[in-house]
Design a protein around this motif. Structure first.
Motif, PDB file in Angstrom:
ATOM      1  N   LYS A  23      52.451  40.363 -77.278  1.00  0.00           N
ATOM      2  CA  LYS A  23      51.354  41.434 -77.091  1.00  0.00           C
ATOM      3  C   LYS A  23      51.490  41.865 -75.636  1.00  0.00           C
ATOM      4  CE  LYS A  23      47.373  38.699 -75.310  1.00  0.00           C
ATOM      5  NZ  LYS A  23      46.038  38.273 -75.420  1.00  0.00           N
ATOM      6  N   TYR A  24      51.229  43.119 -75.214  1.00  0.00           N
ATOM      7  CA  TYR A  24      51.570  43.646 -73.814  1.00  0.00           C
ATOM      8  C   TYR A  24      50.721  44.609 -73.576  1.00  0.00           C
ATOM      9  CZ  TYR A  24      54.558  46.780 -76.309  1.00  0.00           C
ATOM     10  OH  TYR A  24      55.015  48.075 -77.382  1.00  0.00           O
ATOM     11  N   ASP A  25      50.579  44.919 -72.393  1.00  0.00           N
ATOM     12  CA  ASP A  25      49.702  46.019 -71.821  1.00  0.00           C
ATOM     13  C   ASP A  25      50.556  46.656 -70.840  1.00  0.00           C
ATOM     14  OD1 ASP A  25      47.140  45.404 -72.685  1.00  0.00           O
ATOM     15  OD2 ASP A  25      46.890  43.657 -71.313  1.00  0.00           O
ATOM     16  N   LEU A  26      50.562  48.201 -70.967  1.00  0.00           N
ATOM     17  CA  LEU A  26      51.432  49.097 -70.064  1.00  0.00           C
ATOM     18  C   LEU A  26      50.505  49.927 -69.238  1.00  0.00           C
ATOM     19  CD1 LEU A  26      54.433  49.675 -69.474  1.00  0.00           C
ATOM     20  CD2 LEU A  26      54.015  51.818 -70.886  1.00  0.00           C
ATOM     21  N   ASP A  27      50.506  49.684 -67.892  1.00  0.00           N
ATOM     22  CA  ASP A  27      49.424  50.554 -67.180  1.00  0.00           C
ATOM     23  C   ASP A  27      50.174  51.435 -66.408  1.00  0.00           C
ATOM     24  OD1 ASP A  27      46.904  49.040 -67.616  1.00  0.00           O
ATOM     25  OD2 ASP A  27      47.698  47.433 -67.021  1.00  0.00           O
ATOM     26  N   VAL A  28      49.870  52.508 -66.325  1.00  0.00           N
ATOM     27  CA  VAL A  28      50.331  53.667 -65.489  1.00  0.00           C
ATOM     28  C   VAL A  28      49.615  54.333 -64.586  1.00  0.00           C
ATOM     29  CG1 VAL A  28      51.965  55.806 -65.748  1.00  0.00           C
ATOM     30  CG2 VAL A  28      52.069  54.026 -67.332  1.00  0.00           C
ATOM     31  N   LYS A  29      49.942  54.722 -63.301  1.00  0.00           N
ATOM     32  CA  LYS A  29      49.085  55.542 -62.331  1.00  0.00           C
ATOM     33  C   LYS A  29      50.321  56.515 -61.909  1.00  0.00           C
ATOM     34  CE  LYS A  29      45.933  51.936 -61.060  1.00  0.00           C
ATOM     35  NZ  LYS A  29      45.542  51.316 -59.997  1.00  0.00           N
ATOM     36  N   ARG A  77      53.923  55.119 -61.046  1.00  0.00           N
ATOM     37  CA  ARG A  77      53.634  53.415 -61.038  1.00  0.00           C
ATOM     38  C   ARG A  77      53.264  52.932 -62.114  1.00  0.00           C
ATOM     39  NH1 ARG A  77      51.505  52.211 -55.682  1.00  0.00           N
ATOM     40  NH2 ARG A  77      53.604  52.659 -55.286  1.00  0.00           N
ATOM     41  N   ILE A  78      54.569  51.940 -62.826  1.00  0.00           N
ATOM     42  CA  ILE A  78      54.394  51.297 -63.977  1.00  0.00           C
ATOM     43  C   ILE A  78      53.986  50.112 -64.084  1.00  0.00           C
ATOM     44  CG2 ILE A  78      55.454  50.909 -66.123  1.00  0.00           C
ATOM     45  CD1 ILE A  78      57.195  53.517 -64.999  1.00  0.00           C
ATOM     46  N   GLN A  79      53.093  49.272 -64.661  1.00  0.00           N
ATOM     47  CA  GLN A  79      52.848  47.737 -64.691  1.00  0.00           C
ATOM     48  C   GLN A  79      53.089  47.376 -66.113  1.00  0.00           C
ATOM     49  OE1 GLN A  79      50.027  45.799 -62.250  1.00  0.00           O
ATOM     50  NE2 GLN A  79      50.354  43.886 -63.256  1.00  0.00           N
ATOM     51  N   LEU A  80      54.018  46.447 -66.467  1.00  0.00           N
ATOM     52  CA  LEU A  80      53.992  45.782 -67.631  1.00  0.00           C
ATOM     53  C   LEU A  80      53.776  44.253 -67.509  1.00  0.00           C
ATOM     54  CD1 LEU A  80      54.824  45.803 -70.672  1.00  0.00           C
ATOM     55  CD2 LEU A  80      57.440  45.036 -69.950  1.00  0.00           C
ATOM     56  N   ILE A  92      52.996  34.490 -69.718  1.00  0.00           N
ATOM     57  CA  ILE A  92      52.936  35.775 -69.256  1.00  0.00           C
ATOM     58  C   ILE A  92      53.819  36.148 -68.119  1.00  0.00           C
ATOM     59  CG2 ILE A  92      51.281  37.242 -68.039  1.00  0.00           C
ATOM     60  CD1 ILE A  92      49.161  35.397 -69.129  1.00  0.00           C
ATOM     61  N   GLY A  93      54.357  37.155 -68.359  1.00  0.00           N
ATOM     62  CA  GLY A  93      55.332  37.909 -67.370  1.00  0.00           C
ATOM     63  C   GLY A  93      54.822  39.263 -66.936  1.00  0.00           C
ATOM     64  N   LYS A  94      54.992  39.677 -65.608  1.00  0.00           N
ATOM     65  CA  LYS A  94      54.434  40.935 -65.197  1.00  0.00           C
ATOM     66  C   LYS A  94      55.666  41.374 -64.438  1.00  0.00           C
ATOM     67  CE  LYS A  94      49.664  39.479 -64.848  1.00  0.00           C
ATOM     68  NZ  LYS A  94      48.450  39.589 -63.913  1.00  0.00           N
ATOM     69  N   VAL A  95      55.754  42.733 -64.532  1.00  0.00           N
ATOM     70  CA  VAL A  95      56.596  43.508 -63.486  1.00  0.00           C
ATOM     71  C   VAL A  95      55.983  44.914 -63.124  1.00  0.00           C
ATOM     72  CG1 VAL A  95      58.028  44.603 -65.405  1.00  0.00           C
ATOM     73  CG2 VAL A  95      59.088  44.226 -63.208  1.00  0.00           C
ATOM     74  N   SER A  96      56.524  45.400 -62.228  1.00  0.00           N
ATOM     75  CA  SER A  96      56.051  46.658 -61.622  1.00  0.00           C
ATOM     76  C   SER A  96      57.226  47.700 -61.337  1.00  0.00           C
ATOM     77  CB  SER A  96      55.028  46.516 -60.445  1.00  0.00           C
ATOM     78  OG  SER A  96      53.850  46.124 -60.639  1.00  0.00           O
ATOM     79  N   PHE A 134      61.102  40.491 -72.194  1.00  0.00           N
ATOM     80  CA  PHE A 134      60.664  41.418 -72.901  1.00  0.00           C
ATOM     81  C   PHE A 134      60.646  43.076 -72.234  1.00  0.00           C
ATOM     82  CE2 PHE A 134      57.062  44.134 -74.676  1.00  0.00           C
ATOM     83  CZ  PHE A 134      57.059  43.666 -75.954  1.00  0.00           C
ATOM     84  N   THR A 135      61.292  43.763 -73.081  1.00  0.00           N
ATOM     85  CA  THR A 135      61.645  45.062 -72.532  1.00  0.00           C
ATOM     86  C   THR A 135      60.879  46.178 -73.356  1.00  0.00           C
ATOM     87  OG1 THR A 135      63.702  44.280 -71.712  1.00  0.00           O
ATOM     88  CG2 THR A 135      63.292  46.749 -72.102  1.00  0.00           C
ATOM     89  N   VAL A 136      60.187  47.171 -72.842  1.00  0.00           N
ATOM     90  CA  VAL A 136      59.570  48.311 -73.364  1.00  0.00           C
ATOM     91  C   VAL A 136      60.486  49.655 -72.925  1.00  0.00           C
ATOM     92  CG1 VAL A 136      57.490  49.713 -73.872  1.00  0.00           C
ATOM     93  CG2 VAL A 136      57.490  47.286 -73.547  1.00  0.00           C
TER      94      VAL A 136
END
Length: 145
Positions: A23-29, A77-80, A92-96, A134-136
């Motif tokens: 599962k994943y969340d993609l947050d964008v500002k 600014r993208i955060q996955l 869990i893995g996070k990247v900005s 994991f890549t989007v």
């Protein structure tokens, strides 16, 4: 000049040996002389086999993440946050990532950028030495009138 920035998820992909439930969340500002827009896509738990590139689970609708005046470039600014779902402890893995999108100008052109956002995920406990990436792939389209 009034502009609109649309975010579209194109594909998802994973490589590694952590597992195949994700599962994943993609947050964008969006910043243009301050915060001017934001968006979020949350994709629920689903199976994604190693090496498979496919459309995002649930086919999330494109989102307008900015609408307004565009005089120079936009900073996006993208955060996955990618989660490999396990029975007891999720991994869990996070990247900005920051990208800049130049305004298309007064002719009403459009600017399109496709980028890959990849998060590394390590299996817990770390002594198992299992990892995945994991890549989007995301498309940003800026149009102005």
């Amino acid at each position: 000049m009034t502009c609109k920035l649309i975010m579209t998820l194109i594909s998802e992909h994973q490589e590694g040996n952590c597992g195949d439930e994700w599962k994943y969340d993609l947050d964008v500002k969006v910043f243009h002389e301050g915060l001017k827009g934001e968006g979020r896509v949350s994709v629920p738990k689903h199976s994604l086999a190693v090496g498979t590139v496919k459309e995002p689970f649930g086919a999330p609708e494109p989102q307008v993440i900015f609408e307004g005046e565009c005089l120079t470039e936009l900073l996006v600014r993208i955060q996955l946050t990618a989660t490999e779902v396990d029975l007891f402890v999720n991994d869990i893995g996070k990247v900005s990532k920051d990208i800049k999108i130049g305004c298309p100008g007064p002719r009403g052109d459009k600017v399109t950028k496709e980028i890959d956002v990849a998060a590394g995920v390590r299996e817990s406990p770390a002594i198992l030495n299992k990892t995945s990436v994991f890549t989007v792939r995301v498309r940003f389209t800026l149009t102005c009138e």
